[in-house]
Design a protein around this motif. Structure first.
Motif, PDB file in Angstrom:
ATOM      1  N   ALA A  14     -24.498 -31.583 -12.101  1.00 54.32           N
ATOM      2  CA  ALA A  14     -23.894 -32.922 -12.063  1.00 54.32           C
ATOM      3  C   ALA A  14     -23.529 -33.322 -10.637  1.00 54.32           C
ATOM      4  O   ALA A  14     -22.864 -32.577  -9.930  1.00 54.32           O
ATOM      5  CB  ALA A  14     -22.653 -32.966 -12.942  1.00 54.32           C
ATOM      6  N   LYS A  15     -23.998 -34.483 -10.238  1.00 56.00           N
ATOM      7  CA  LYS A  15     -23.592 -35.053  -8.952  1.00 56.00           C
ATOM      8  C   LYS A  15     -22.380 -35.957  -9.148  1.00 56.00           C
ATOM      9  O   LYS A  15     -21.558 -36.103  -8.267  1.00 56.00           O
ATOM     10  CB  LYS A  15     -24.749 -35.844  -8.337  1.00 56.00           C
ATOM     11  N   ASP A  16     -22.322 -36.574 -10.283  1.00 51.87           N
ATOM     12  CA  ASP A  16     -21.215 -37.476 -10.630  1.00 51.87           C
ATOM     13  C   ASP A  16     -20.667 -37.042 -11.987  1.00 51.87           C
ATOM     14  O   ASP A  16     -20.414 -35.866 -12.173  1.00 51.87           O
ATOM     15  CB  ASP A  16     -21.717 -38.933 -10.635  1.00 51.87           C
ATOM     16  N   GLY A  17     -20.563 -37.953 -12.916  1.00 50.60           N
ATOM     17  CA  GLY A  17     -19.996 -37.626 -14.222  1.00 50.60           C
ATOM     18  C   GLY A  17     -21.008 -37.588 -15.342  1.00 50.60           C
ATOM     19  O   GLY A  17     -20.645 -37.774 -16.501  1.00 50.60           O
ATOM     20  N   GLU A  18     -22.289 -37.338 -15.020  1.00 51.32           N
ATOM     21  CA  GLU A  18     -23.326 -37.363 -16.049  1.00 51.32           C
ATOM     22  C   GLU A  18     -23.242 -36.209 -17.042  1.00 51.32           C
ATOM     23  O   GLU A  18     -23.775 -36.284 -18.136  1.00 51.32           O
ATOM     24  CB  GLU A  18     -24.723 -37.443 -15.426  1.00 51.32           C
ATOM     25  N   LEU A  19     -22.566 -35.144 -16.659  1.00 52.92           N
ATOM     26  CA  LEU A  19     -22.310 -34.022 -17.554  1.00 52.92           C
ATOM     27  C   LEU A  19     -20.811 -33.891 -17.756  1.00 52.92           C
ATOM     28  O   LEU A  19     -20.023 -34.228 -16.869  1.00 52.92           O
ATOM     29  CB  LEU A  19     -22.833 -32.708 -16.970  1.00 52.92           C
ATOM     30  N   VAL A  20     -20.434 -33.370 -18.903  1.00 56.61           N
ATOM     31  CA  VAL A  20     -19.040 -33.054 -19.196  1.00 56.61           C
ATOM     32  C   VAL A  20     -19.014 -31.632 -19.732  1.00 56.61           C
ATOM     33  O   VAL A  20     -19.861 -31.250 -20.536  1.00 56.61           O
ATOM     34  CB  VAL A  20     -18.429 -34.022 -20.236  1.00 56.61           C
ATOM     35  N   THR A  21     -18.057 -30.860 -19.264  1.00 56.51           N
ATOM     36  CA  THR A  21     -17.894 -29.485 -19.725  1.00 56.51           C
ATOM     37  C   THR A  21     -16.552 -29.327 -20.412  1.00 56.51           C
ATOM     38  O   THR A  21     -15.524 -29.728 -19.874  1.00 56.51           O
ATOM     39  CB  THR A  21     -17.963 -28.502 -18.535  1.00 56.51           C
ATOM     40  N   LEU A  22     -16.598 -28.756 -21.597  1.00 60.25           N
ATOM     41  CA  LEU A  22     -15.392 -28.324 -22.304  1.00 60.25           C
ATOM     42  C   LEU A  22     -15.381 -26.815 -22.180  1.00 60.25           C
ATOM     43  O   LEU A  22     -16.263 -26.132 -22.709  1.00 60.25           O
ATOM     44  CB  LEU A  22     -15.443 -28.741 -23.774  1.00 60.25           C
ATOM     45  N   ILE A  23     -14.423 -26.302 -21.428  1.00 54.47           N
ATOM     46  CA  ILE A  23     -14.392 -24.868 -21.150  1.00 54.47           C
ATOM     47  C   ILE A  23     -13.281 -24.205 -21.949  1.00 54.47           C
ATOM     48  O   ILE A  23     -12.139 -24.628 -21.910  1.00 54.47           O
ATOM     49  CB  ILE A  23     -14.263 -24.583 -19.637  1.00 54.47           C
ATOM     50  N   GLU A  24     -13.674 -23.199 -22.704  1.00 54.02           N
ATOM     51  CA  GLU A  24     -12.737 -22.437 -23.521  1.00 54.02           C
ATOM     52  C   GLU A  24     -12.315 -21.224 -22.714  1.00 54.02           C
ATOM     53  O   GLU A  24     -13.152 -20.395 -22.356  1.00 54.02           O
ATOM     54  CB  GLU A  24     -13.412 -21.972 -24.809  1.00 54.02           C
ATOM     55  N   ILE A  25     -11.064 -21.153 -22.400  1.00 52.25           N
ATOM     56  CA  ILE A  25     -10.528 -20.007 -21.670  1.00 52.25           C
ATOM     57  C   ILE A  25      -9.136 -19.698 -22.189  1.00 52.25           C
ATOM     58  O   ILE A  25      -8.547 -20.482 -22.914  1.00 52.25           O
ATOM     59  CB  ILE A  25     -10.480 -20.241 -20.140  1.00 52.25           C
ATOM     60  N   GLY A  26      -8.629 -18.561 -21.778  1.00 52.54           N
ATOM     61  CA  GLY A  26      -7.246 -18.208 -22.053  1.00 52.54           C
ATOM     62  C   GLY A  26      -6.426 -18.476 -20.804  1.00 52.54           C
ATOM     63  O   GLY A  26      -6.882 -19.122 -19.863  1.00 52.54           O
ATOM     64  N   ASP A  27      -5.225 -17.958 -20.795  1.00 49.34           N
ATOM     65  CA  ASP A  27      -4.330 -18.142 -19.658  1.00 49.34           C
ATOM     66  C   ASP A  27      -4.433 -17.033 -18.629  1.00 49.34           C
ATOM     67  O   ASP A  27      -3.841 -17.117 -17.574  1.00 49.34           O
ATOM     68  CB  ASP A  27      -2.874 -18.215 -20.126  1.00 49.34           C
ATOM     69  N   ASN A  28      -5.182 -15.962 -18.933  1.00 50.31           N
ATOM     70  CA  ASN A  28      -5.189 -14.831 -18.021  1.00 50.31           C
ATOM     71  C   ASN A  28      -6.062 -15.084 -16.802  1.00 50.31           C
ATOM     72  O   ASN A  28      -6.889 -15.982 -16.774  1.00 50.31           O
ATOM     73  CB  ASN A  28      -5.598 -13.546 -18.741  1.00 50.31           C
ATOM     74  N   HIS A  29      -5.875 -14.252 -15.789  1.00 52.42           N
ATOM     75  CA  HIS A  29      -6.526 -14.444 -14.497  1.00 52.42           C
ATOM     76  C   HIS A  29      -8.042 -14.493 -14.600  1.00 52.42           C
ATOM     77  O   HIS A  29      -8.676 -15.388 -14.066  1.00 52.42           O
ATOM     78  CB  HIS A  29      -6.105 -13.342 -13.520  1.00 52.42           C
ATOM     79  N   CYS A  30      -8.648 -13.534 -15.287  1.00 56.09           N
ATOM     80  CA  CYS A  30     -10.113 -13.483 -15.273  1.00 56.09           C
ATOM     81  C   CYS A  30     -10.739 -14.672 -15.996  1.00 56.09           C
ATOM     82  O   CYS A  30     -11.870 -15.051 -15.697  1.00 56.09           O
ATOM     83  CB  CYS A  30     -10.636 -12.152 -15.807  1.00 56.09           C
ATOM     84  N   ALA A  31     -10.020 -15.292 -16.898  1.00 53.61           N
ATOM     85  CA  ALA A  31     -10.555 -16.489 -17.553  1.00 53.61           C
ATOM     86  C   ALA A  31     -10.716 -17.628 -16.558  1.00 53.61           C
ATOM     87  O   ALA A  31     -11.685 -18.381 -16.617  1.00 53.61           O
ATOM     88  CB  ALA A  31      -9.643 -16.914 -18.704  1.00 53.61           C
TER      89      ALA A  31
END
Length: 151
Positions: free
Chosen positions: A41-58
């Motif tokens: 994505a150069k602008d907003g043509e893609l959207v990512t929903l990222i599933e993570i936890g609160d820990n550092h490696c996430a």
């Protein structure tokens, strides 16, 4: 085809230390992009929903996703979902198509059983202080394993 190896050095500069989670983000993000047939994505043509936890490696994983997809918190086209697991839904706004990609549990478990986690990270040692010979085998495995072993 998006090649995650092309983004490793830049991802490392963004992220700041060597660990297996940022490269995992590169691999998962590249897989999603390749399956959708989209470029970074150069602008907003893609959207990512990222599933993570609160820990550092996430959050390390999230840096890899941002680097490879071009979906960034600065552009506002990435959203955190605190599900406590790792995954990415990549949405192509132009086509209206989306895909969800996750690392395999077996790949995640292998990393957690490594000396990197057991002897260093779980004891509070910063990732930047882990010896290169301990962390590089993990990074090499993540960056070089066949996709079906990781994702």
């Amino acid at each position: 085809m998006v090649n995650p190896k092309d983004y490793y050095e830049a991802g490392l500069l963004l992220h700041g230390h060597k660990c297996p989670a940022m490269p995992m983000g590169l691999r998962v993000g590249a897989s999603a992009m390749n399956k959708l047939g989209v470029e970074r994505a150069k602008d907003g043509e893609l959207v990512t929903l990222i599933e993570i936890g609160d820990n550092h490696c996430a959050t390390c994983f999230a840096d890899g996703i941002q680097m490879i997809t071009g979906c960034t918190f600065g552009k506002g086209n990435i959203k955190k979902l605190y599900y406590g697991k790792w995954g990415v839904t990549l949405i192509d706004k132009k086509s209206g198509r989306a895909i969800r990609v996750t690392p395999k549990a077996s790949a995640m478990e292998a990393n957690k059983k490594s000396d990197f986690f057991k002897k260093y990270r779980e004891k509070g040692i910063p990732a930047s202080s882990v010896p290169e010979e301990v962390v590089m085998p993990l990074i090499d495995r993540v960056m070089n394993s066949d996709e079906d072993k990781l994702i």
